[in-house]
Motif scaffolding. Structure first.
Motif, PDB file in Angstrom:
ATOM      1  N   SER A 168      -4.605   0.006 -15.586  1.00 27.41           N
ATOM      2  CA  SER A 168      -5.879   0.818 -15.668  1.00 27.41           C
ATOM      3  C   SER A 168      -6.785   0.770 -14.332  1.00 27.41           C
ATOM      4  O   SER A 168      -7.829   1.258 -14.263  1.00 27.41           O
ATOM      5  CB  SER A 168      -6.541   0.101 -16.799  1.00 27.41           C
ATOM      6  N   THR A 169      -6.185  -0.135 -13.451  1.00 23.87           N
ATOM      7  CA  THR A 169      -7.220  -0.409 -12.105  1.00 23.87           C
ATOM      8  C   THR A 169      -6.753   1.070 -11.425  1.00 23.87           C
ATOM      9  O   THR A 169      -5.628   1.677 -11.374  1.00 23.87           O
ATOM     10  CB  THR A 169      -6.641  -1.187 -11.375  1.00 23.87           C
ATOM     11  N   ARG A 170      -7.917   1.373 -10.815  1.00 22.92           N
ATOM     12  CA  ARG A 170      -7.738   2.822  -9.759  1.00 22.92           C
ATOM     13  C   ARG A 170      -6.716   2.452  -8.654  1.00 22.92           C
ATOM     14  O   ARG A 170      -7.080   1.407  -8.161  1.00 22.92           O
ATOM     15  CB  ARG A 170      -9.127   3.378  -9.422  1.00 22.92           C
ATOM     16  N   ALA A 171      -5.725   3.546  -8.432  1.00 23.54           N
ATOM     17  CA  ALA A 171      -4.662   3.027  -7.502  1.00 23.54           C
ATOM     18  C   ALA A 171      -5.735   2.932  -6.056  1.00 23.54           C
ATOM     19  O   ALA A 171      -5.449   2.169  -5.234  1.00 23.54           O
ATOM     20  CB  ALA A 171      -3.714   4.271  -7.493  1.00 23.54           C
ATOM     21  N   ASP A 172      -6.680   4.056  -5.944  1.00 20.62           N
ATOM     22  CA  ASP A 172      -7.366   4.087  -4.666  1.00 20.62           C
ATOM     23  C   ASP A 172      -8.123   2.678  -4.607  1.00 20.62           C
ATOM     24  O   ASP A 172      -8.439   2.235  -3.528  1.00 20.62           O
ATOM     25  CB  ASP A 172      -8.277   5.052  -4.365  1.00 20.62           C
ATOM     26  N   GLY A 173      -8.658   1.864  -5.683  1.00 23.52           N
ATOM     27  CA  GLY A 173      -9.428   0.940  -5.634  1.00 23.52           C
ATOM     28  C   GLY A 173      -8.661  -0.245  -5.268  1.00 23.52           C
ATOM     29  O   GLY A 173      -8.892  -1.168  -4.576  1.00 23.52           O
ATOM     30  N   LEU A 227       0.641   2.595  -9.168  1.00 23.44           N
ATOM     31  CA  LEU A 227       0.840   1.062  -9.497  1.00 23.44           C
ATOM     32  C   LEU A 227       1.840   0.803 -10.504  1.00 23.44           C
ATOM     33  O   LEU A 227       2.276  -0.107 -10.647  1.00 23.44           O
ATOM     34  CB  LEU A 227      -0.251   0.638 -10.314  1.00 23.44           C
ATOM     35  N   ALA A 228       2.319   1.897 -11.293  1.00 22.50           N
ATOM     36  CA  ALA A 228       3.222   1.457 -11.929  1.00 22.50           C
ATOM     37  C   ALA A 228       4.850   1.232 -11.294  1.00 22.50           C
ATOM     38  O   ALA A 228       5.524   0.657 -11.691  1.00 22.50           O
ATOM     39  CB  ALA A 228       3.735   2.990 -12.980  1.00 22.50           C
ATOM     40  N   SER A 229       4.909   1.753 -10.038  1.00 22.47           N
ATOM     41  CA  SER A 229       6.063   1.439  -9.265  1.00 22.47           C
ATOM     42  C   SER A 229       5.906  -0.011  -8.846  1.00 22.47           C
ATOM     43  O   SER A 229       7.309  -0.549  -8.481  1.00 22.47           O
ATOM     44  CB  SER A 229       5.908   2.277  -8.176  1.00 22.47           C
ATOM     45  N   ILE A 230       4.901  -0.791  -8.901  1.00 22.43           N
ATOM     46  CA  ILE A 230       4.845  -2.273  -8.486  1.00 22.43           C
ATOM     47  C   ILE A 230       4.527  -3.262  -9.730  1.00 22.43           C
ATOM     48  O   ILE A 230       4.608  -4.216  -9.493  1.00 22.43           O
ATOM     49  CB  ILE A 230       3.977  -2.520  -7.144  1.00 22.43           C
ATOM     50  N   ALA A 231       4.404  -2.730 -10.683  1.00 20.47           N
ATOM     51  CA  ALA A 231       3.909  -3.441 -11.901  1.00 20.47           C
ATOM     52  C   ALA A 231       4.646  -4.594 -12.291  1.00 20.47           C
ATOM     53  O   ALA A 231       4.320  -5.735 -12.564  1.00 20.47           O
ATOM     54  CB  ALA A 231       3.750  -2.459 -13.082  1.00 20.47           C
ATOM     55  N   ASP A 232       6.138  -4.249 -12.332  1.00 19.88           N
ATOM     56  CA  ASP A 232       6.889  -5.327 -12.695  1.00 19.88           C
ATOM     57  C   ASP A 232       7.061  -6.569 -11.541  1.00 19.88           C
ATOM     58  O   ASP A 232       6.956  -7.765 -12.057  1.00 19.88           O
ATOM     59  CB  ASP A 232       8.302  -4.953 -12.932  1.00 19.88           C
ATOM     60  N   GLN A 233       6.912  -6.114 -10.546  1.00 23.64           N
ATOM     61  CA  GLN A 233       7.126  -7.146  -9.504  1.00 23.64           C
ATOM     62  C   GLN A 233       5.611  -8.069  -9.495  1.00 23.64           C
ATOM     63  O   GLN A 233       5.516  -9.208  -9.112  1.00 23.64           O
ATOM     64  CB  GLN A 233       7.098  -6.475  -8.073  1.00 23.64           C
ATOM     65  N   VAL A 234       4.505  -7.228  -9.758  1.00 22.73           N
ATOM     66  CA  VAL A 234       3.208  -8.033  -9.659  1.00 22.73           C
ATOM     67  C   VAL A 234       3.423  -8.894 -11.033  1.00 22.73           C
ATOM     68  O   VAL A 234       2.788 -10.126 -10.696  1.00 22.73           O
ATOM     69  CB  VAL A 234       2.063  -7.026 -10.167  1.00 22.73           C
ATOM     70  N   MET A 235       3.870  -8.423 -12.270  1.00 20.99           N
ATOM     71  CA  MET A 235       3.744  -9.505 -13.352  1.00 20.99           C
ATOM     72  C   MET A 235       4.480 -10.740 -12.779  1.00 20.99           C
ATOM     73  O   MET A 235       4.352 -11.847 -13.333  1.00 20.99           O
ATOM     74  CB  MET A 235       4.541  -8.873 -14.574  1.00 20.99           C
ATOM     75  N   ILE A 291       1.037  -1.107  -0.216  1.00 23.90           N
ATOM     76  CA  ILE A 291      -0.036  -0.045   0.088  1.00 23.90           C
ATOM     77  C   ILE A 291       1.090   1.388   0.151  1.00 23.90           C
ATOM     78  O   ILE A 291       0.625   2.239  -0.745  1.00 23.90           O
ATOM     79  CB  ILE A 291      -1.025  -0.194   1.268  1.00 23.90           C
ATOM     80  N   ALA A 292       1.837   1.315   0.857  1.00 25.37           N
ATOM     81  CA  ALA A 292       2.771   2.439   0.896  1.00 25.37           C
ATOM     82  C   ALA A 292       3.609   2.655  -0.590  1.00 25.37           C
ATOM     83  O   ALA A 292       3.815   3.635  -0.856  1.00 25.37           O
ATOM     84  CB  ALA A 292       3.740   2.427   1.990  1.00 25.37           C
ATOM     85  N   ALA A 293       3.924   1.597  -0.904  1.00 24.81           N
ATOM     86  CA  ALA A 293       4.309   2.064  -2.370  1.00 24.81           C
ATOM     87  C   ALA A 293       3.590   2.466  -3.510  1.00 24.81           C
ATOM     88  O   ALA A 293       3.971   3.158  -4.180  1.00 24.81           O
ATOM     89  CB  ALA A 293       4.914   0.390  -2.903  1.00 24.81           C
ATOM     90  N   VAL A 294       2.396   1.897  -3.689  1.00 26.33           N
ATOM     91  CA  VAL A 294       1.363   2.466  -4.305  1.00 26.33           C
ATOM     92  C   VAL A 294       0.893   4.053  -4.172  1.00 26.33           C
ATOM     93  O   VAL A 294       0.954   4.718  -4.960  1.00 26.33           O
ATOM     94  CB  VAL A 294       0.052   1.531  -4.399  1.00 26.33           C
ATOM     95  N   GLU A 295       0.892   4.259  -2.767  1.00 26.35           N
ATOM     96  CA  GLU A 295       0.421   5.781  -2.219  1.00 26.35           C
ATOM     97  C   GLU A 295       1.634   6.613  -2.769  1.00 26.35           C
ATOM     98  O   GLU A 295       1.390   7.754  -3.271  1.00 26.35           O
ATOM     99  CB  GLU A 295       0.296   5.633  -1.106  1.00 26.35           C
ATOM    100  N   ALA A 296       2.970   5.870  -2.734  1.00 23.10           N
ATOM    101  CA  ALA A 296       3.978   6.856  -3.139  1.00 23.10           C
ATOM    102  C   ALA A 296       4.439   6.934  -4.534  1.00 23.10           C
ATOM    103  O   ALA A 296       4.538   7.943  -5.079  1.00 23.10           O
ATOM    104  CB  ALA A 296       5.531   6.310  -2.667  1.00 23.10           C
ATOM    105  N   GLY A 297       4.207   5.768  -5.333  1.00 18.55           N
ATOM    106  CA  GLY A 297       4.635   5.720  -6.652  1.00 18.55           C
ATOM    107  C   GLY A 297       3.489   5.188  -7.663  1.00 18.55           C
ATOM    108  O   GLY A 297       3.726   5.263  -9.121  1.00 18.55           O
TER     109      GLY A 297
END
Length: 270
Positions: free
Chosen positions: A182-187, A151-159, A143-149
């Motif tokens: 395309s997902t809302r970061a807050d969602g 979803l792009a900041s975690i996208a590669d890790q998620v893949m 959550i902290a990573a998404v708030e700071a950067g």
């Protein structure tokens, strides 16, 4: 229920919920037995395209989680509240018990509904999920990573968590990355909070429905051992391990997933 519009013959349907508009879609014959599909975190109902296309004769219902796809954002969600959303959807689209197929957070929703509203269900399919997924610290860090950067900041890790190496080498991988983005970061964040708070371990033994459980050999989000341990808590659950597949079997091997679930659907939706 309302119809928002039509694109290419597909009617986009909306169920009004206390938090806003819940987008859903129905494919298949009006008189077919109903199967409802619940998505994973960071995906939308297109996740199931390959599975639905291989299930002729069934009435397939898909929906977007709050803050995902075309659904409105909910300020706060829980697994229990999400299960009530699905219960409302089932009451709208079906006159008989359905099979609920849930993947990841969708699988937790299915477990919750199986305990709280078993009469609505003829059976459940739990794919790449568990009674508890991740630790509170791990979810807080994400959550902290998404708030700071974003979803792009975690996208590669998620893949890497989602897909096996062979699938990540395919030319179509950017499409799945873009679905996440395309997902809302807050969602995404409110769903992470729901997962952080959820522990269904104590109630798993209360599930008294036919159940199929699916694990992916290469799953980095819900490893096979975790899935198997959760399946063992459900009396009579049938566990299937998909070789070479990661966290999202509908994307990586839709035909293989259908080979597992189609006989189950035909058996319990007679």
């Amino acid at each position: 229920m309302a119809h928002l519009g039509q694109t290419g013959g597909v009617i986009m349907q909306v169920l009004a919920r206390p938090w806003g508009a819940m987008h859903y879609r129905i494919d298949g014959p009006a008189d077919g037995p109903v199967v409802v599909f619940a998505n994973s975190l960071g995906t939308d109902l297109r996740l199931w395209d390959g599975v639905v296309a291989r299930l002729p004769g069934f009435r397939c219902v898909r929906f977007d989680l709050p803050g995902h796809g075309l659904s409105d954002l909910a300020a706060e969600v829980s697994i229990s509240a999400l299960a009530e959303d699905v219960a409302a959807l089932i009451a709208t689209v079906a006159s008989a018990p359905v099979v609920l197929v849930g993947l990841s957070i969708g699988g937790m929703i299915a477990q919750e509904l199986a305990v709280k509203r078993p009469a609505m269900l003829a059976g459940i399919v739990l794919s790449n999920t568990a009674t508890k997924m991740g630790s509170a610290d791990a979810w807080a860090a994400r959550i902290a990573a998404v708030e700071a950067g974003g979803l792009a900041s975690i996208a590669d890790q998620v893949m890497e968590r989602w897909f096996a190496p062979a699938f990540r080498a395919r030319a179509t991988l950017p499409l799945w990355r873009n679905m996440l983005l395309s997902t809302r970061a807050d969602g995404y964040i409110v769903a992470c909070r729901a997962l952080a708070a959820a522990d269904l371990t104590g109630q798993a033994a209360e599930i008294d429905l036919p159940a199929v459980v699916i694990a992916g050999e290469k799953d980095g989000a819900s490893p096979p051992d975790l899935v198997a341990a959760s399946a063992a808590r459900i009396a009579g659950a049938r566990l299937h391990n998909m070789a070479g597949v990661g966290h999202l079997p509908p994307a990586e091997d839709a035909a293989g997933m259908v080979a597992i679930i189609a006989p189950f659907l035909k058996d319990v939706l007679k």
